[in-house]
Design a protein around this motif. Structure first.
Motif, PDB file in Angstrom:
ATOM      1  N   LEU A  29       9.528  -7.952 -31.874  1.00  0.00           N
ATOM      2  CA  LEU A  29       8.793  -8.414 -32.883  1.00  0.00           C
ATOM      3  C   LEU A  29       7.336  -8.083 -31.971  1.00  0.00           C
ATOM      4  O   LEU A  29       6.395  -7.491 -32.446  1.00  0.00           O
ATOM      5  CB  LEU A  29       8.759  -9.872 -33.219  1.00  0.00           C
ATOM      6  N   THR A  30       7.435  -8.681 -30.576  1.00  0.00           N
ATOM      7  CA  THR A  30       6.267  -8.548 -29.835  1.00  0.00           C
ATOM      8  C   THR A  30       5.813  -7.012 -29.860  1.00  0.00           C
ATOM      9  O   THR A  30       4.651  -6.574 -29.882  1.00  0.00           O
ATOM     10  CB  THR A  30       6.517  -9.165 -28.359  1.00  0.00           C
ATOM     11  N   ALA A  31       6.781  -6.283 -29.451  1.00  0.00           N
ATOM     12  CA  ALA A  31       6.497  -4.778 -29.414  1.00  0.00           C
ATOM     13  C   ALA A  31       5.790  -4.257 -30.252  1.00  0.00           C
ATOM     14  O   ALA A  31       4.642  -3.625 -30.122  1.00  0.00           O
ATOM     15  CB  ALA A  31       7.630  -4.007 -28.843  1.00  0.00           C
ATOM     16  N   ILE A  32       6.280  -4.317 -31.678  1.00  0.00           N
ATOM     17  CA  ILE A  32       5.841  -3.838 -32.851  1.00  0.00           C
ATOM     18  C   ILE A  32       4.292  -4.454 -32.992  1.00  0.00           C
ATOM     19  O   ILE A  32       3.534  -3.389 -33.175  1.00  0.00           O
ATOM     20  CB  ILE A  32       6.737  -4.123 -33.929  1.00  0.00           C
ATOM     21  N   TRP A  38      -2.976  -3.040 -30.797  1.00  0.00           N
ATOM     22  CA  TRP A  38      -3.822  -2.014 -29.767  1.00  0.00           C
ATOM     23  C   TRP A  38      -4.260  -0.839 -30.576  1.00  0.00           C
ATOM     24  O   TRP A  38      -5.423  -0.264 -30.526  1.00  0.00           O
ATOM     25  CB  TRP A  38      -3.102  -1.831 -28.598  1.00  0.00           C
ATOM     26  N   PHE A  39      -3.083  -0.151 -31.284  1.00  0.00           N
ATOM     27  CA  PHE A  39      -3.594   1.168 -31.687  1.00  0.00           C
ATOM     28  C   PHE A  39      -4.086   1.269 -33.046  1.00  0.00           C
ATOM     29  O   PHE A  39      -4.900   2.320 -33.468  1.00  0.00           O
ATOM     30  CB  PHE A  39      -2.460   2.093 -31.548  1.00  0.00           C
ATOM     31  N   GLN A  58     -15.273  -5.367 -27.563  1.00  0.00           N
ATOM     32  CA  GLN A  58     -13.930  -4.917 -28.327  1.00  0.00           C
ATOM     33  C   GLN A  58     -12.660  -4.887 -27.651  1.00  0.00           C
ATOM     34  O   GLN A  58     -11.558  -5.269 -27.748  1.00  0.00           O
ATOM     35  CB  GLN A  58     -14.194  -3.621 -28.967  1.00  0.00           C
ATOM     36  N   PHE A  59     -12.997  -4.292 -26.351  1.00  0.00           N
ATOM     37  CA  PHE A  59     -11.924  -4.147 -25.331  1.00  0.00           C
ATOM     38  C   PHE A  59     -11.541  -5.492 -24.748  1.00  0.00           C
ATOM     39  O   PHE A  59     -10.005  -5.698 -24.995  1.00  0.00           O
ATOM     40  CB  PHE A  59     -12.377  -3.357 -24.050  1.00  0.00           C
ATOM     41  N   LEU A  64      -7.169  -9.639 -25.050  1.00  0.00           N
ATOM     42  CA  LEU A  64      -6.783 -11.177 -25.441  1.00  0.00           C
ATOM     43  C   LEU A  64      -5.605 -11.207 -26.420  1.00  0.00           C
ATOM     44  O   LEU A  64      -4.795 -11.979 -26.460  1.00  0.00           O
ATOM     45  CB  LEU A  64      -7.940 -11.936 -25.759  1.00  0.00           C
ATOM     46  N   MET A  65      -5.862 -10.396 -27.476  1.00  0.00           N
ATOM     47  CA  MET A  65      -5.064 -10.449 -28.686  1.00  0.00           C
ATOM     48  C   MET A  65      -3.579  -9.817 -28.457  1.00  0.00           C
ATOM     49  O   MET A  65      -2.574 -10.476 -28.533  1.00  0.00           O
ATOM     50  CB  MET A  65      -5.569  -9.315 -29.646  1.00  0.00           C
ATOM     51  N   VAL A  66      -3.399  -8.985 -27.369  1.00  0.00           N
ATOM     52  CA  VAL A  66      -2.286  -8.431 -26.908  1.00  0.00           C
ATOM     53  C   VAL A  66      -1.456  -9.240 -26.296  1.00  0.00           C
ATOM     54  O   VAL A  66      -0.325  -9.671 -26.124  1.00  0.00           O
ATOM     55  CB  VAL A  66      -2.412  -6.917 -26.072  1.00  0.00           C
ATOM     56  N   LEU A  67      -2.197 -10.152 -25.281  1.00  0.00           N
ATOM     57  CA  LEU A  67      -1.707 -11.414 -24.593  1.00  0.00           C
ATOM     58  C   LEU A  67      -1.152 -12.527 -25.411  1.00  0.00           C
ATOM     59  O   LEU A  67      -0.268 -13.176 -25.085  1.00  0.00           O
ATOM     60  CB  LEU A  67      -2.749 -11.820 -23.706  1.00  0.00           C
ATOM     61  N   VAL A  68      -1.925 -12.637 -26.355  1.00  0.00           N
ATOM     62  CA  VAL A  68      -1.887 -13.926 -27.302  1.00  0.00           C
ATOM     63  C   VAL A  68      -0.362 -13.685 -27.992  1.00  0.00           C
ATOM     64  O   VAL A  68       0.516 -14.586 -28.384  1.00  0.00           O
ATOM     65  CB  VAL A  68      -3.041 -14.352 -28.173  1.00  0.00           C
TER      66      VAL A  68
END
Ligand code: CU
Length: 319
Positions: A29-32, A38-39, A58-59, A64-68
């Protein structure tokens, strides 16, 4: 009711197999979702990429989103598995659960994971704070990574593609913003127009109370204090687009209505617009200095000029 030794071992084996399932579901789930974040979603996150400061923000949001996402999914997936697999069934209400206390492996993983996450964020946050210090912060140029072009109010004519930054004096008052362009005869407008691919220096001031110049799509925000020249800098990219400028400091009864609009234009269109505005304003602007850092006439003006001869920031002004 305490469990027998055999029951305890059975439950441990059960918990271990579920543990691997939890990890597998969480990982997939996390990977998807991180990939999509990100992309797919990331490039559309506000405030956009119309300036370098907006792009930097934006970066940060993307990081932060990818870590959360992994943290959030661990809570959800573990919670879901616990509800289904680890709940007390009928007749088991008084039985002990599996005790994790003293499980060094689980404690170790937890310590390492949270340490890496928190220290990583601390290092990243510190770096971003210093690296982007002077970009749209309203606090002047970075004392560490000095951008020479932003050290003082730049002087000289602005041309598309030239190295001289465009100077825009932002003047706030109850309850509107106006924009003065010293390099175009000091002409003044009610809409903020900027060229693409240009360095921009905002000199932000106020005529009455404390306001705040917030150009969200530019990633620029600076307090507008009376008698103070607050410098904020940024660089536009090749992207054009609309801007909304708002006052972000409760400044009186019509504060909520204190906003106006603007646009980042192709550099050549901007130059045409600015030159035309300069000509249209010439009748008025010929009576005024093109630029004064505080904008307000000096109270001793009757004795020697309408504008203060000193510069509150210690720069020399030569327009
Ligand atoms: Cu306001």
């Amino acid at each position: 009711m305490a469990l027998t030794q055999q029951e305890r071992e059975e439950r441990k084996a059960f918990a271990r197999s579920k543990g691997w399932q939890i990890f597998a579901v969480w990982f997939v789930l996390t990977a998807i979702v991180d990939y999509l974040t990100w992309f797919v979603w990331g490039p559309h996150m506000p405030p956009g990429t119309m300036t370098t400061s907006a792009a930097a923000q934006q970066f940060d949001f993307k990081i932060l989103m990818v870590l959360v996402v992994p943290v959030l999914f661990m809570v959800w997936v573990y919670g879901g598995f616990a509800l289904v697999n680890f709940r007390a069934r009928k007749g088991e209400e008084d039985q002990d659960g599996i005790v994790l206390f003293g499980n060094r492996k689980i404690q170790g993983i937890w310590y390492v994971a949270s340490t890496v996450l928190v220290l990583g964020l601390a290092v990243f946050g510190t770096y971003e704070l210093i690296a982007n210090h002077d970009m749209g912060s309203g606090s002047g140029p970075s004392p560490i990574w000095n951008y020479s072009w932003a050290k003082a109010t730049p002087q000289g004519a602005w041309t598309p593609g030239g190295s001289t930054p465009l100077v825009v004096q932002v003047i706030a008052q109850q309850w509107r913003f106006t924009y003065r362009y010293p390099q175009f005869g000091g002409m003044e407008t009610t809409e903020l127009y900027l060229p693409t691919n240009a360095r921009v220096v905002f000199d932000v001031t106020s005529l009455d109370v404390i306001h705040d110049f917030w150009a969200y799509q530019l990633g620029v925000k600076a307090d507008a204090n009376p008698g103070v020249n607050n410098v904020a800098t940024t660089e536009t990219t090749s992207q054009t687009g609309k801007i909304t400028v708002r006052c972000d400091e409760l400044c009186g009864i019509w504060h909520g209505a204190m906003y106006n609009y603007g646009e980042v234009l192709p550099a050549s269109s901007f130059e045409t617009w600015a030159t035309n505005m300069q000509a249209a304003n010439a009748g008025v602007t010929k009576l005024l200095p093109p630029f004064a850092l505080t904008y307000t006439p000096s109270y001793s003006g009757a004795g020697g000029g309408y504008y203060p001869s000193y510069d509150p920031n210690g720069h020399s002004v030569a327009y």
